[in-house]
Design a protein around this motif. Structure first.
Motif, PDB file in Angstrom:
ATOM      1  N   ASP A  37     -32.887 -40.186   8.755  1.00 29.26           N
ATOM      2  CA  ASP A  37     -32.474 -39.188   9.735  1.00 29.26           C
ATOM      3  C   ASP A  37     -31.577 -39.866  10.783  1.00 29.26           C
ATOM      4  O   ASP A  37     -32.057 -40.693  11.560  1.00 29.26           O
ATOM      5  CB  ASP A  37     -33.712 -38.581  10.394  1.00 29.26           C
ATOM      6  N   PRO A  38     -30.276 -39.530  10.833  1.00 29.21           N
ATOM      7  CA  PRO A  38     -29.375 -40.202  11.775  1.00 29.21           C
ATOM      8  C   PRO A  38     -29.703 -39.938  13.244  1.00 29.21           C
ATOM      9  O   PRO A  38     -29.239 -40.664  14.116  1.00 29.21           O
ATOM     10  CB  PRO A  38     -27.993 -39.661  11.406  1.00 29.21           C
ATOM     11  N   THR A  39     -30.503 -38.928  13.530  1.00 28.03           N
ATOM     12  CA  THR A  39     -30.891 -38.634  14.918  1.00 28.03           C
ATOM     13  C   THR A  39     -32.181 -39.344  15.310  1.00 28.03           C
ATOM     14  O   THR A  39     -32.572 -39.313  16.472  1.00 28.03           O
ATOM     15  CB  THR A  39     -31.054 -37.121  15.138  1.00 28.03           C
ATOM     16  N   SER A  40     -32.831 -39.989  14.360  1.00 29.75           N
ATOM     17  CA  SER A  40     -34.078 -40.698  14.628  1.00 29.75           C
ATOM     18  C   SER A  40     -33.828 -41.937  15.471  1.00 29.75           C
ATOM     19  O   SER A  40     -32.793 -42.604  15.343  1.00 29.75           O
ATOM     20  CB  SER A  40     -34.745 -41.103  13.308  1.00 29.75           C
ATOM     21  N   GLU A  41     -34.785 -42.262  16.323  1.00 26.35           N
ATOM     22  CA  GLU A  41     -34.691 -43.470  17.128  1.00 26.35           C
ATOM     23  C   GLU A  41     -34.625 -44.710  16.233  1.00 26.35           C
ATOM     24  O   GLU A  41     -34.040 -45.728  16.599  1.00 26.35           O
ATOM     25  CB  GLU A  41     -35.904 -43.564  18.065  1.00 26.35           C
ATOM     26  N   ASN A  42     -35.198 -44.632  15.043  1.00 29.51           N
ATOM     27  CA  ASN A  42     -35.198 -45.776  14.132  1.00 29.51           C
ATOM     28  C   ASN A  42     -33.931 -45.880  13.285  1.00 29.51           C
ATOM     29  O   ASN A  42     -33.775 -46.825  12.520  1.00 29.51           O
ATOM     30  CB  ASN A  42     -36.430 -45.736  13.226  1.00 29.51           C
ATOM     31  N   ALA A  43     -33.005 -44.933  13.434  1.00 32.95           N
ATOM     32  CA  ALA A  43     -31.783 -44.962  12.625  1.00 32.95           C
ATOM     33  C   ALA A  43     -30.970 -46.224  12.887  1.00 32.95           C
ATOM     34  O   ALA A  43     -30.454 -46.842  11.958  1.00 32.95           O
ATOM     35  CB  ALA A  43     -30.935 -43.720  12.896  1.00 32.95           C
ATOM     36  N   LYS A  44     -30.852 -46.633  14.163  1.00 33.12           N
ATOM     37  CA  LYS A  44     -30.062 -47.837  14.453  1.00 33.12           C
ATOM     38  C   LYS A  44     -30.729 -49.081  13.878  1.00 33.12           C
ATOM     39  O   LYS A  44     -30.062 -49.996  13.427  1.00 33.12           O
ATOM     40  CB  LYS A  44     -29.807 -47.991  15.952  1.00 33.12           C
ATOM     41  N   TRP A  45     -32.058 -49.108  13.875  1.00 32.43           N
ATOM     42  CA  TRP A  45     -32.760 -50.260  13.294  1.00 32.43           C
ATOM     43  C   TRP A  45     -32.591 -50.264  11.782  1.00 32.43           C
ATOM     44  O   TRP A  45     -32.430 -51.320  11.170  1.00 32.43           O
ATOM     45  CB  TRP A  45     -34.240 -50.238  13.676  1.00 32.43           C
ATOM     46  N   SER A  46     -32.591 -49.073  11.173  1.00 32.68           N
ATOM     47  CA  SER A  46     -32.419 -48.976   9.725  1.00 32.68           C
ATOM     48  C   SER A  46     -31.047 -49.479   9.295  1.00 32.68           C
ATOM     49  O   SER A  46     -30.899 -50.088   8.243  1.00 32.68           O
ATOM     50  CB  SER A  46     -32.588 -47.521   9.266  1.00 32.68           C
ATOM     51  N   LYS A  47     -30.043 -49.207  10.129  1.00 29.34           N
ATOM     52  CA  LYS A  47     -28.686 -49.643   9.807  1.00 29.34           C
ATOM     53  C   LYS A  47     -28.536 -51.156   9.983  1.00 29.34           C
ATOM     54  O   LYS A  47     -27.915 -51.832   9.168  1.00 29.34           O
ATOM     55  CB  LYS A  47     -27.690 -48.911  10.696  1.00 29.34           C
TER      56      LYS A  47
END
Length: 81
Positions: A37-47
């Motif tokens: 989910d690109p809006t998730s707070e964890n999206a930047k960590w996933s990237k």
């Protein structure tokens, strides 16, 4: 360079002494957080850290209970000089 990664605890396994039943260690299973989910707070960590795992055995009784399944933790790396 210092690096910070975000990991989730997926399990803590205790080892006990057969004779005394005292806890002698905890094995902690950590995995990099992931979100599609690109809006998730964890999206930047996933990237930044799309995959990673760490299994750690803790034998210091004062550190028992430091990790809880389902909770997220920052893991910071700093080079040793």
């Amino acid at each position: 360079m210092n690096i910070r990664a975000k990991f989730r605890c997926y399990g803590v396994t205790e080892t006990r002494d057969d004779a005394t039943k005292d806890k002698v260690s905890e094995m902690v299973n950590l995995q990099a957080v992931h979100s599609d989910d690109p809006t998730s707070e964890n999206a930047k960590w996933s990237k930044a850290t799309p995959a990673g795992s760490m299994i750690m055995t803790i034998s210091n009784p004062e550190a028992f209970g430091a990790f809880e399944p389902g909770k997220d933790y920052f893991l910071d790396s700093t080079p040793v000089t």
